[in-house]
Design a protein around this motif. Structure first.
Motif, PDB file in Angstrom:
ATOM      1  N   ILE A   1      88.926  30.885 136.302  1.00 57.16           N
ATOM      2  CA  ILE A   1      89.602  32.132 135.905  1.00 57.16           C
ATOM      3  C   ILE A   1      88.923  33.330 136.559  1.00 57.16           C
ATOM      4  CG2 ILE A   1      90.033  33.687 133.951  1.00 57.16           C
ATOM      5  CD1 ILE A   1      90.465  31.116 132.239  1.00 57.16           C
ATOM      6  N   VAL A   2      87.597  33.348 136.527  1.00 59.91           N
ATOM      7  CA  VAL A   2      86.856  34.446 137.154  1.00 59.91           C
ATOM      8  C   VAL A   2      87.045  34.428 138.667  1.00 59.91           C
ATOM      9  CG1 VAL A   2      84.532  35.349 137.618  1.00 59.91           C
ATOM     10  CG2 VAL A   2      85.185  34.679 135.292  1.00 59.91           C
ATOM     11  N   LYS A   3      86.961  33.262 139.279  1.00 63.50           N
ATOM     12  CA  LYS A   3      87.125  33.149 140.733  1.00 63.50           C
ATOM     13  C   LYS A   3      88.539  33.509 141.185  1.00 63.50           C
ATOM     14  CE  LYS A   3      83.496  29.693 141.490  1.00 63.50           C
ATOM     15  NZ  LYS A   3      83.193  28.293 141.822  1.00 63.50           N
ATOM     16  N   SER A   4      89.484  33.397 140.261  1.00 60.49           N
ATOM     17  CA  SER A   4      90.877  33.732 140.596  1.00 60.49           C
ATOM     18  C   SER A   4      91.150  35.233 140.519  1.00 60.49           C
ATOM     19  CB  SER A   4      91.843  32.989 139.658  1.00 60.49           C
ATOM     20  OG  SER A   4      91.708  31.586 139.816  1.00 60.49           O
TER      21      SER A   4
ATOM     22  N   LYS B   1      95.315  19.748 134.550  1.00 61.49           N
ATOM     23  CA  LYS B   1      96.191  19.537 135.703  1.00 61.49           C
ATOM     24  C   LYS B   1      96.792  20.865 136.181  1.00 61.49           C
ATOM     25  CE  LYS B   1      97.664  14.773 134.727  1.00 61.49           C
ATOM     26  NZ  LYS B   1      98.822  13.915 134.349  1.00 61.49           N
ATOM     27  N   LEU B   2      97.233  21.681 135.226  1.00 60.71           N
ATOM     28  CA  LEU B   2      97.826  22.970 135.591  1.00 60.71           C
ATOM     29  C   LEU B   2      96.793  23.892 136.231  1.00 60.71           C
ATOM     30  CD1 LEU B   2     100.140  23.663 132.521  1.00 60.71           C
ATOM     31  CD2 LEU B   2     100.850  23.107 134.840  1.00 60.71           C
ATOM     32  N   ALA B   3      95.572  23.853 135.705  1.00 61.39           N
ATOM     33  CA  ALA B   3      94.503  24.666 136.285  1.00 61.39           C
ATOM     34  C   ALA B   3      94.244  24.253 137.730  1.00 61.39           C
ATOM     35  CB  ALA B   3      93.231  24.537 135.456  1.00 61.39           C
ATOM     36  N   GLU B   4      94.257  22.980 137.981  1.00 60.37           N
ATOM     37  CA  GLU B   4      94.047  22.470 139.331  1.00 60.37           C
ATOM     38  C   GLU B   4      95.162  22.901 140.286  1.00 60.37           C
ATOM     39  OE1 GLU B   4      91.542  20.695 140.721  1.00 60.37           O
ATOM     40  OE2 GLU B   4      90.403  20.958 138.868  1.00 60.37           O
ATOM     41  N   ARG B   5      96.326  23.155 139.736  1.00 64.33           N
ATOM     42  CA  ARG B   5      97.469  23.561 140.560  1.00 64.33           C
ATOM     43  C   ARG B   5      97.618  25.089 140.635  1.00 64.33           C
ATOM     44  NH1 ARG B   5     102.607  19.970 138.978  1.00 64.33           N
ATOM     45  NH2 ARG B   5     103.405  21.052 140.849  1.00 64.33           N
TER      46      ARG B   5
ATOM     47  N   PHE C   1     105.454  30.782 137.826  1.00 64.36           N
ATOM     48  CA  PHE C   1     105.447  31.259 139.209  1.00 64.36           C
ATOM     49  C   PHE C   1     106.743  31.987 139.573  1.00 64.36           C
ATOM     50  CE2 PHE C   1     101.781  28.496 140.228  1.00 64.36           C
ATOM     51  CZ  PHE C   1     101.081  29.348 141.082  1.00 64.36           C
ATOM     52  N   TYR C   2     107.866  31.465 139.092  1.00 60.93           N
ATOM     53  CA  TYR C   2     109.149  31.963 139.608  1.00 60.93           C
ATOM     54  C   TYR C   2     110.116  32.486 138.542  1.00 60.93           C
ATOM     55  CZ  TYR C   2     107.358  29.103 143.414  1.00 60.93           C
ATOM     56  OH  TYR C   2     106.555  28.552 144.380  1.00 60.93           O
TER      57      TYR C   2
ATOM     58  N   VAL D   1      97.460  27.559 138.078  1.00 57.73           N
ATOM     59  CA  VAL D   1      98.226  28.272 137.070  1.00 57.73           C
ATOM     60  C   VAL D   1      97.588  29.617 136.688  1.00 57.73           C
ATOM     61  CG1 VAL D   1      97.119  27.305 135.005  1.00 57.73           C
ATOM     62  CG2 VAL D   1      99.569  27.893 134.948  1.00 57.73           C
ATOM     63  N   MET D   2      96.297  29.778 136.969  1.00 58.72           N
ATOM     64  CA  MET D   2      95.640  31.041 136.644  1.00 58.72           C
ATOM     65  C   MET D   2      96.250  32.220 137.406  1.00 58.72           C
ATOM     66  SD  MET D   2      93.401  28.506 136.155  1.00 58.72           S
ATOM     67  CE  MET D   2      92.024  27.944 135.174  1.00 58.72           C
TER      68      MET D   2
END
Length: 339
Positions: free
Chosen positions: A77-80, A34-38, A10-11, A40-41
């Protein structure tokens, strides 16, 4: 570790992001979830917009890692918002990026909830264009993955008309007819997809039947192809003949289909045998119409005799392949002796 990966994605600066994307691929499935839920995509997809090829590669590998084995992650991933930038990458000049992007679309297209979104994004037309490219920038693996992606999409009946309207039938037939690697996997995948689409679409069937050289190519596969290819080819020819017997029976016979079909009717797979015999009956009906020269009528009588022998001794044919093959060889010798 997950927290550091997330913060750097992110940064972080360019180097930190690339390193974090690489580290993400090494995490276990629980950590990735966990990363996907937060979210990360989001930074990974942002990296795909970078002019830096290394950053794009790292992001693509990371997205592939997240998608692999997780239907939820594929959907996220698609929705992002990944599709527009992935389609952009298909137009780039880097073979490696094109290949990775198609691999990503292949994995994403295996998710049921993604199929319509991918189909409506313009991906089908780009995949067809890739199949039509014979230049060095498009690798064999990229074309294989493109066919596999189209195959995934074809399992959704709503998408089949879009596949046909984008020219996929012509492209697949070109591969089957003119591929430089006739024994190769590319032709195997092309004819399998062609078979599936034709089975699902009357428009696809009409286009395939009307394409110059298509019937000849299918007859050649029945004569010389692998058992798997032969089964696909005979099914397509049977569908073509059934669609309009008055037009296509004669065209199939003119391409010399009879010997290969007779051979296939006794030494093919169970499915190929059944379809070959069904097609032979349709062709026999045409042959026995009473029209034509004396030579043609002689050929028709031999064909009729072959079919009667097969019909009368079907159990023996099915049970004893040597006897069956000898029977067909003898009859084909008679057939070839008639001008």
């Amino acid at each position: 570790m997950e927290e550091l990966v997330l913060q750097n994605l992110f940064y972080g600066d360019r180097e930190a992001q690339i390193e974090a994307a690489t580290e993400l691929g090494k995490l276990n499935s629980k950590q990735k979830h966990k990363l996907a839920e937060r979210g990360v995509m989001v930074p990974l997809i942002s990296m795909l917009h970078s002019p830096d090829v290394e950053a794009i590669k790292a992001a693509l590998f990371s997205l592939l890692s997240l998608a692999f084995g997780s239907e939820r992650n594929k959907s996220m991933i698609v929705k992002s918002g990944a599709l527009p930038v992935l389609l952009n990458l298909l137009r780039c000049e880097s073979e490696a990026l094109i290949e990775l992007t198609i691999a990503a679309l292949l994995i994403l297209s295996s998710c049921k909830t993604n199929k319509l979104a991918i189909a409506s994004s313009g991906a089908i037309q780009l995949m067809v264009e890739i199949l039509n490219m014979n230049n060095v920038i498009i690798s064999k693996q990229a074309r294989l993955d493109a066919i596999a992606t189209l195959h995934n999409l074809s399992t959704c009946h709503q998408i089949v008309p879009s596949l046909v309207s984008c020219g996929v039938i012509f492209s697949l037939l070109q591969i089957i007819q003119y591929s430089l690697e006739k024994p190769g996997e590319l032709v195997d995948k092309a004819i399998a997809l062609l078979d599936d689409i034709i089975f699902s679409s009357k428009n696809a069937l009409k286009e395939a039947a009307a394409t110059h050289g298509a019937i000849r190519a299918l007859v050649e596969i029945i004569e010389e192809g692998s058992m798997e290819r032969k089964e696909h080819a005979v099914r397509i020819l049977l569908l073509i003949c059934q669609s309009c017997r008055e037009i296509y029976r004669g065209l199939i016979l003119k391409e010399g289909a009879m010997p290969g079909l007779l051979q296939l009717s006794v030494d093919g797979t169970w499915g190929a045998k059944t379809m070959a015999r069904e097609l032979l009956f349709l062709l026999r009906e045409w042959s026995g119409s009473g029209y034509g020269s004396s030579n043609q009528q002689s050929r028709n009588r031999v064909i009729e005799q072959i079919m009667q022998e097969i019909d009368a001794d079907e159990e023996k044919v099915v049970g004893t392949s040597t006897t069956a093959l000898r029977l067909v060889e003898e009859m084909l010798a008679k057939l070839s002796g008639i001008p």
